[in-house]
Write an enzyme that holds these catalytic residues in place. Structure first.
Site, PDB file in Angstrom:
ATOM      1  N   ARG A  62      29.790  20.251  38.798  1.00  0.00           N
ATOM      2  CA  ARG A  62      30.460  19.633  37.435  1.00  0.00           C
ATOM      3  C   ARG A  62      32.182  20.704  37.247  1.00  0.00           C
ATOM      4  O   ARG A  62      33.116  19.505  36.826  1.00  0.00           O
ATOM      5  CB  ARG A  62      30.047  20.238  36.610  1.00  0.00           C
ATOM      6  CG  ARG A  62      30.179  20.099  35.130  1.00  0.00           C
ATOM      7  CD  ARG A  62      29.954  21.037  33.269  1.00  0.00           C
ATOM      8  NE  ARG A  62      28.559  21.383  33.566  1.00  0.00           N
ATOM      9  CZ  ARG A  62      28.273  22.891  34.291  1.00  0.00           C
ATOM     10  NH1 ARG A  62      29.351  23.313  34.162  1.00  0.00           N
ATOM     11  NH2 ARG A  62      27.559  23.382  34.273  1.00  0.00           N
ATOM     12  N   TYR A 116      47.748   7.915  16.806  1.00  0.00           N
ATOM     13  CA  TYR A 116      46.335   7.097  17.001  1.00  0.00           C
ATOM     14  C   TYR A 116      45.615   7.449  16.270  1.00  0.00           C
ATOM     15  O   TYR A 116      45.006   8.167  15.916  1.00  0.00           O
ATOM     16  CB  TYR A 116      45.770   7.383  18.464  1.00  0.00           C
ATOM     17  CG  TYR A 116      44.817   7.018  18.881  1.00  0.00           C
ATOM     18  CD1 TYR A 116      44.996   4.873  19.263  1.00  0.00           C
ATOM     19  CD2 TYR A 116      43.855   7.454  19.725  1.00  0.00           C
ATOM     20  CE1 TYR A 116      43.531   4.521  19.686  1.00  0.00           C
ATOM     21  CE2 TYR A 116      42.351   6.600  20.012  1.00  0.00           C
ATOM     22  CZ  TYR A 116      42.663   5.040  19.860  1.00  0.00           C
ATOM     23  OH  TYR A 116      41.223   4.441  20.572  1.00  0.00           O
ATOM     24  N   ASP A 188      51.334  12.694  22.710  1.00  0.00           N
ATOM     25  CA  ASP A 188      50.146  11.913  23.474  1.00  0.00           C
ATOM     26  C   ASP A 188      50.856  10.709  23.934  1.00  0.00           C
ATOM     27  O   ASP A 188      52.423  10.011  23.249  1.00  0.00           O
ATOM     28  CB  ASP A 188      49.183  11.402  22.214  1.00  0.00           C
ATOM     29  CG  ASP A 188      48.680  10.016  23.265  1.00  0.00           C
ATOM     30  OD1 ASP A 188      48.502   9.028  23.855  1.00  0.00           O
ATOM     31  OD2 ASP A 188      47.786   9.340  22.092  1.00  0.00           O
ATOM     32  N   LYS A 213      44.673   3.059  30.016  1.00  0.00           N
ATOM     33  CA  LYS A 213      45.549   2.140  29.357  1.00  0.00           C
ATOM     34  C   LYS A 213      45.752   1.427  31.386  1.00  0.00           C
ATOM     35  O   LYS A 213      45.226   1.104  31.491  1.00  0.00           O
ATOM     36  CB  LYS A 213      45.883   2.513  28.492  1.00  0.00           C
ATOM     37  CG  LYS A 213      45.599   3.166  27.058  1.00  0.00           C
ATOM     38  CD  LYS A 213      44.945   1.805  26.791  1.00  0.00           C
ATOM     39  CE  LYS A 213      43.810   2.055  25.055  1.00  0.00           C
ATOM     40  NZ  LYS A 213      44.385   3.364  24.843  1.00  0.00           N
TER      41      LYS A 213
HETATM   42  C1  LIG Z   1      43.032   4.267  23.295  1.00  0.00           C
HETATM   43  C2  LIG Z   1      43.853   5.497  22.856  1.00  0.00           C
HETATM   44  C3  LIG Z   1      43.430   6.716  22.510  1.00  0.00           C
HETATM   45  C4  LIG Z   1      42.554   6.643  23.665  1.00  0.00           C
HETATM   46  O1  LIG Z   1      41.940   7.112  24.554  1.00  0.00           O
HETATM   47  P1  LIG Z   1      39.894   6.347  24.662  1.00  0.00           P
HETATM   48  O2  LIG Z   1      39.808   6.534  26.076  1.00  0.00           O
HETATM   49  O3  LIG Z   1      40.516   4.783  24.375  1.00  0.00           O
HETATM   50  O4  LIG Z   1      39.397   7.018  24.357  1.00  0.00           O
HETATM   51  C5  LIG Z   1      44.929   7.745  22.723  1.00  0.00           C
HETATM   52  N1  LIG Z   1      45.293   7.298  22.106  1.00  0.00           N
HETATM   53  C6  LIG Z   1      46.416   6.346  21.753  1.00  0.00           C
HETATM   54  C7  LIG Z   1      47.747   6.224  22.146  1.00  0.00           C
HETATM   55  C8  LIG Z   1      45.976   5.018  22.474  1.00  0.00           C
HETATM   56  O5  LIG Z   1      46.168   4.025  23.054  1.00  0.00           O
END
Ligand SMILES: *Cc1c(COP(=O)(O)O)cnc(C)c1O
Length: 398
Positions: A62, A116, A188, A213
Site C-alpha cells: 500500500r 468541477y 485544481d 486527463k
Molecule cells: C475530470 C476532472 C476532475 C476529476 O478527475 P477524475 O480523474 O475524473 O476523477 C477534476 N477536476 C477537473 C477540472 C476535471 O476536469
C-alpha cells in the site's frame, strides 16, 4: 541526473523527471513493480523497518513501489519549490484527500463557484456531514476574497480556468490574502498542468491534477495527484495513508508513459484549439467563445500575465437555439466523440449547462453552450466537421 544539469524546459523535464537509476535499473522506463507483501531478511530487519520513514522505501504494498514513486517524483520535479506528491485512484479522490488533510469539523472552506461539479458535491455532501461549511465565491473575485474570510475560514479552493465557463482566477491576489490570514490554498490545475502553470511557485499550498486527463493522455486510465508546497507534504501523506489511498503500479506506469510525451501533446492541443477557437469566433451562429486566450473570456488579462500558453479545452455559446438545435450540431459530428472526460488524443464535444452548477453568479448566456476537447487530429478536418455542424444547427433553427 545530477541537480545542476537539470533543465527548466518543459519538454526536457517531462522526459527526464522521476527516472532514478535505482528505480529504472538500467532500462529506460521504470518497470511495473507489483507488490503486496514485502519480505524482510530477519525479525530484526522487519522491526527496524517498522519504525522508519517509508518514503521511497519498500515496506508494504500500500505504501507503493518504485513504479508509483517514479511518477510522483516526476510530478514534484515539474513544480519548482514543491515538497512532494501523492497519487490517487482518480482526480476526485485527490481533491478529497487534499481537503481532508486540511479541514476539521467547524472549519469553513471558500470554494470557487466555477469548480468541477463533483468538487461541489464533495463540499455539500461529505464535508458538510462532517461539520465543515462551504461558501462559494465568484471566480473573478481576486483580492476581494478578503471580504469573505471569517474566523473559521481554513482553506481557499481555486480552479483556473473554471470548469465549463473558463473564468481565469487571479491566483497571486488570492494567495496573498490567504497568506496574510494563514489560510491554506488549493488549486485544481488539471487544465494547465504544471507545464502551463507551475502553481507551487505562485504560492499555492496544494496543487491537484486529474492525471486522467493530460498526464495519462490516452483516455484509458483514472488517476489523480496532489503536489504539496513547502511544509505541506506530511499532513497530506498522513491523511492519505489513513484513508488507505493507493494507485496500482500498472496505472502509475501508464501515467509515466503518458507524461513523457505530454509537452509535445499539450503544445499541439493548444495550437489546434486556438486555431479552432478563432475560427468559431468569426461565425455568425456563435455568440461567444469562452477560451482563456481570447478577450471574451473573463480573466483573459490574468491568463496572459500568468500562463505559459493555452491547453485544448474550451466552450462556446450559440447565438440562440434550443436543446434540439444544439443536439443537431453535435450529433452529426464525424471527428468528435460525445463523452465526458478529456485530455486524450481524440476530440470530444458535449452540451454543457453551467447555470445548473452555479450559486453565486449565474452569468446570462445568449444561447446553449458546447464544450470542445480538441484532440490531435488535423485542425482543418475538425474545422470542416464543425462547419457542417453549424450548417445543421442553422437548418434546424430554420
Ligand atoms: C475530470 C476532472 C476532475 C476529476 O478527475 P477524475 O480523474 O475524473 O476523477 C477534476 N477536476 C477537473 C477540472 C476535471 O476536469
Amino acid at each position: 541526473m545530477s541537480n545542476d544539469s537539470r533543465s527548466d524546459k518543459p519538454a526536457t523535464q517531462v522526459v527526464q523527471a522521476g527516472r532514478r537509476p535505482e528505480w529504472t535499473a538500467g532500462i529506460v522506463n521504470t518497470p511495473v513493480w507489483r507488490a503486496s507483501t514485502i519480505l524482510y531478511d530477519s525479525v530484526a530487519h522487519l522491526r527496524e523497518s517498522a519504525g522508519r520513514d517509508t518514503h521511497h522505501r519498500l515496506f508494504y504494498g500500500r505504501r507503493g513501489t518504485p513504479t508509483q514513486w517514479s511518477l510522483a517524483d516526476a510530478l514534484t520535479e515539474l513544480e519548482p519549490g514543491a515538497e512532494g506528491t501523492f497519487l490517487y485512484p482518480s482526480g476526485v479522490a485527490a481533491i478529497a484527500a487534499a481537503l481532508l488533510a486540511i479541514l476539521s469539523p467547524g472549519d469553513e472552506l471558500l470554494l470557487v463557484d466555477s469548480a468541477y461539479d463533483p468538487t461541489r458535491g464533495l463540499a455539500t455532501g461529505l464535508l458538510k456531514r462532517f461539520g465543515i461549511t462551504t461558501r462559494f465565491y465568484d471566480p473573478m473575485i481576486g483580492a476581494g476574497i478578503a471580504d469573505l474570510i471569517g474566523p473559521n475560514t481554513r482553506a481557499i479552493f481555486m480552479e483556473s480556468p473554471g470548469s465549463l465557463t473558463f473564468e481565469v482566477q487571479d491566483i497571486p491576489a488570492i494567495v496573498a490574502v490567504a497568506k496574510a490570514h494563514d489560510i491554506a490554498t488549493l488549486l485544481d490545475n488539471t487544465w494547465a498542468t504544471p507545464l502551463l502553470l507551475p502553481a507551487i511557485a505562485l504560492g499555492i499550498d496544494y496543487t491537484i491534477l486529474a492525471c486522467t486527463k493530460y498526464i495519462v493522455g490516452h483516455s484509458d486510465v483514472m488517476l489523480g495527484s496532489v503536489t504539496a508546497g513547502p511544509g505541506r507534504f506530511a499532513a497530506l501523506r498522513d491523511t492519505s495513508f489513513q484513508l488507505g489511498q493507493h494507485v496500482s503500479p500498472d496505472d502509475a506506469w501508464l501515467g509515466s508513459r503518458g507524461l513523457r510525451t505530454m509537452a509535445i501533446r499539450l503544445k499541439q492541443h493548444g495550437e489546434s484549439a486556438l486555431k479552432i477557437a478563432h475560427w468559431l469566433k468569426g461565425r455568425p451562429e456563435i455568440a461567444t467563445v469562452l477560451h482563456p486566450a481570447l478577450p471574451d473570456c473573463p480573466g483573459h488579462d490574468v491568463f496572459v500575465r500568468d500562463f505559459r500558453g493555452p491547453a485544448g479545452l474550451f466552450s462556446f455559446v450559440l447565438n440562440g437555439g434550443d436543446e434540439a438545435e444544439r443536439a443537431a450540431l453535435i450529433d452529426g459530428l464525424a471527428h468528435f466523440g460525445i463523452g465526458y472526460s478529456w485530455g486524450g488524443y481524440e476530440s470530444l464535444a458535449i452540451p454543457v449547462d453551467p447555470h445548473r452548477h452555479r450559486s453565486v453568479n449565474r452569468r446570462e448566456h445568449a444561447g446553449p453552450m458546447i464544450r470542445l476537447q480538441i484532440g490531435l487530429e488535423d485542425a482543418d478536418d475538425l474545422i470542416a466537421d464543425l462547419d457542417r455542424g453549424l450548417a445543421r444547427f442553422a437548418a434546424a433553427r430554420g
